[in-house]
Design a protein around this motif. Sequence first.
Motif, short mmCIF file in Angstrom:
data_model
loop_
_atom_site.label_atom_id
_atom_site.label_comp_id
_atom_site.label_asym_id
_atom_site.label_seq_id
_atom_site.Cartn_x
_atom_site.Cartn_y
_atom_site.Cartn_z
N ASP A 223 0.84 -1.02 -0.16
CA ASP A 223 -0.02 -0.16 0.15
C ASP A 223 0.84 1.30 0.08
O ASP A 223 1.36 1.64 1.02
CB ASP A 223 -0.99 0.08 1.42
N GLY A 224 1.28 1.78 -1.33
CA GLY A 224 1.91 2.92 -1.24
C GLY A 224 1.24 4.29 -0.83
O GLY A 224 1.87 4.99 -1.14
N LYS A 225 -0.08 4.22 -0.39
CA LYS A 225 -0.57 5.33 -0.36
C LYS A 225 -0.54 5.74 1.14
O LYS A 225 -1.10 6.93 1.72
CB LYS A 225 -1.87 5.50 -0.59
N THR A 226 -0.15 5.05 2.13
CA THR A 226 -0.09 5.36 3.50
C THR A 226 1.17 4.64 4.09
O THR A 226 1.60 3.66 3.79
CB THR A 226 -1.33 4.78 4.12
N SER A 227 1.83 5.26 5.11
CA SER A 227 2.59 4.93 6.08
C SER A 227 2.40 3.70 6.72
O SER A 227 3.29 2.94 7.21
CB SER A 227 3.55 6.18 6.59
N ASP A 247 4.27 2.44 2.88
CA ASP A 247 4.95 3.12 1.94
C ASP A 247 6.45 3.20 1.77
O ASP A 247 7.08 3.90 1.10
CB ASP A 247 4.64 4.41 1.33
N GLU A 297 0.15 2.28 -6.08
CA GLU A 297 0.90 3.43 -5.98
C GLU A 297 2.19 2.91 -5.95
O GLU A 297 3.10 3.53 -5.24
CB GLU A 297 0.64 4.65 -4.82
N CYS A 298 2.79 2.31 -7.08
CA CYS A 298 3.91 1.57 -7.20
C CYS A 298 5.04 2.29 -7.17
O CYS A 298 6.21 2.07 -6.78
CB CYS A 298 4.05 0.33 -7.96
N ASN A 300 5.94 4.51 -5.54
CA ASN A 300 6.75 4.97 -4.19
C ASN A 300 7.94 3.93 -3.46
O ASN A 300 8.57 4.09 -2.81
CB ASN A 300 5.81 5.00 -3.02
N TYR A 301 7.84 2.88 -4.48
CA TYR A 301 8.86 1.64 -4.38
C TYR A 301 10.01 1.58 -5.34
O TYR A 301 10.83 1.06 -5.25
CB TYR A 301 8.07 0.26 -4.10
N THR A 340 -0.44 2.97 -10.57
CA THR A 340 0.10 4.20 -10.38
C THR A 340 -0.63 5.22 -11.31
O THR A 340 -1.00 4.94 -12.21
CB THR A 340 1.80 4.19 -10.62
#
Length: 473
Positions: A223-227, A247, A297-298, A300-301, A340
């Motif tokens: 889940d790249g939308k939240t820490s 993320d 939301e890839c 972020n990686y 993304t």
Amino acid sequence: MSSTDALGLAPLVMILTLVGLVAWGAARLFITTYRYIRATKLQRLRMRQGWAVARRWRRLAPNVGLARVDENTKGRKDWQGKTAKPVTVVPKMKVFPESWGIRAVIKTIPKVGVEEVEKAGGWLADAWGCQTVEVKRLAAGLVEVRGIIGNPLDDHLPYVWPDQDEWILPMGHNPWMRQLAIPLRQLSGIKVAGLPGYGKTMLMLAWMASLANRANVQFAIFDGKTSDPRYGDWGQAGARAMFVVGDNPETANQRLTELVRLLKDRPAALVEERGTHKFWKHGPTEANPLVLVLMDECHNYSDTKGLTGKDKQVIESNQRMMQTISKEGRGLGVIGIFTTQKQTGDAIPTAVRDNLEVGISFACFTLEGAEAALGSGIRQDEPNHPTALIDKDANTGVCVVTGVPGLGGRYDRIRVGDLDEDQLPAFIASTAHLRRDIIPAAAPTVVDVSAESAGASVPLQKDTKTTRRRKAS
């Protein structure tokens, strides 16, 4: 038989022929009337529209450039010796009423083929009272024209859940009211693009929910939308996954390492279970389940922009492992789904993106963004440009798709089936008892005594319970 008898039979033959024609016409009229009476109100409307289109075709075709003068009849003389008018040849057409509009099949003639019909598409749409028309070559000498009346993508239909024996990811209905789905067998992966808030995550949650009640399917969520993924869109659904990552690129790196290890160990596990390394020959099992890798939301990686040193090394390592999953997972039952907002090379490595056979794009502002997700062919397909889906009120849940069987490499618009945004994660969480961690344990290392002083170690491919020491020769 004498000539007198033959002349006597001629009227009888003519009468029988006439009776046959009348009977055939009466039968057609009866069948058409019966169908009209039994039809719904919408079907009757479409039947009347189809009859009107067929009746006006011979007058319309020459006016829109879909008829040709027979060159063989130019300069021909009539019986009085005067120059006769050339014959105008109009292609034959059959019209079929459909729930979404008019479907016509045209038999081509010289110099009137699929290209000419496409050029006349706008005029045909106006003459037939259609919003848009789509032209397709059916076979040699046959062109199909589909005219949409209204906008079927405005119709909200329930999401269609797959049967237990179907290995598909349902999508929704296209402008022709046909339900489309993505087959999972031998699928290299899926790329999903689009502006935020148009339905990317909901579609992925729907895919997860459609398979969540199967013990032979497991999930890995990034889940790249939240820490903290506990408080994001995947919070409740994470109870069904082997793991959920926020993320943080370093945490993602650890989990991607585990997935790559699963890929490398899986051929041996498959051979041990079924005698072959080909995953889809026997399909998913509880011992060797299908694994869906959902990367929301890839970028972020995998985006290295502005990074240096160790941070850049971590991201580059992520890129390599994402590439391994997209290239090697197809035949081993590990399928990546990467979303993304813009599938350009800075957000997702092109080595990953260009290996994913199914492309999906929700609304986007530029054709460059659409091309990154759907390929360069989308530029020539103006009716399916995702840039036309910007109206959020009307087009949330509408996307353009390519790479799905049945499209022939073309593009289609899809209205994703309606889903309950509140109940969907709860349903996925209710199947948490089917979650199993199938990631193989990390292999221990064999320490080489000759290199022990330098701190070197050799990784093993097979898992063992104890660490062995090997003496130098």
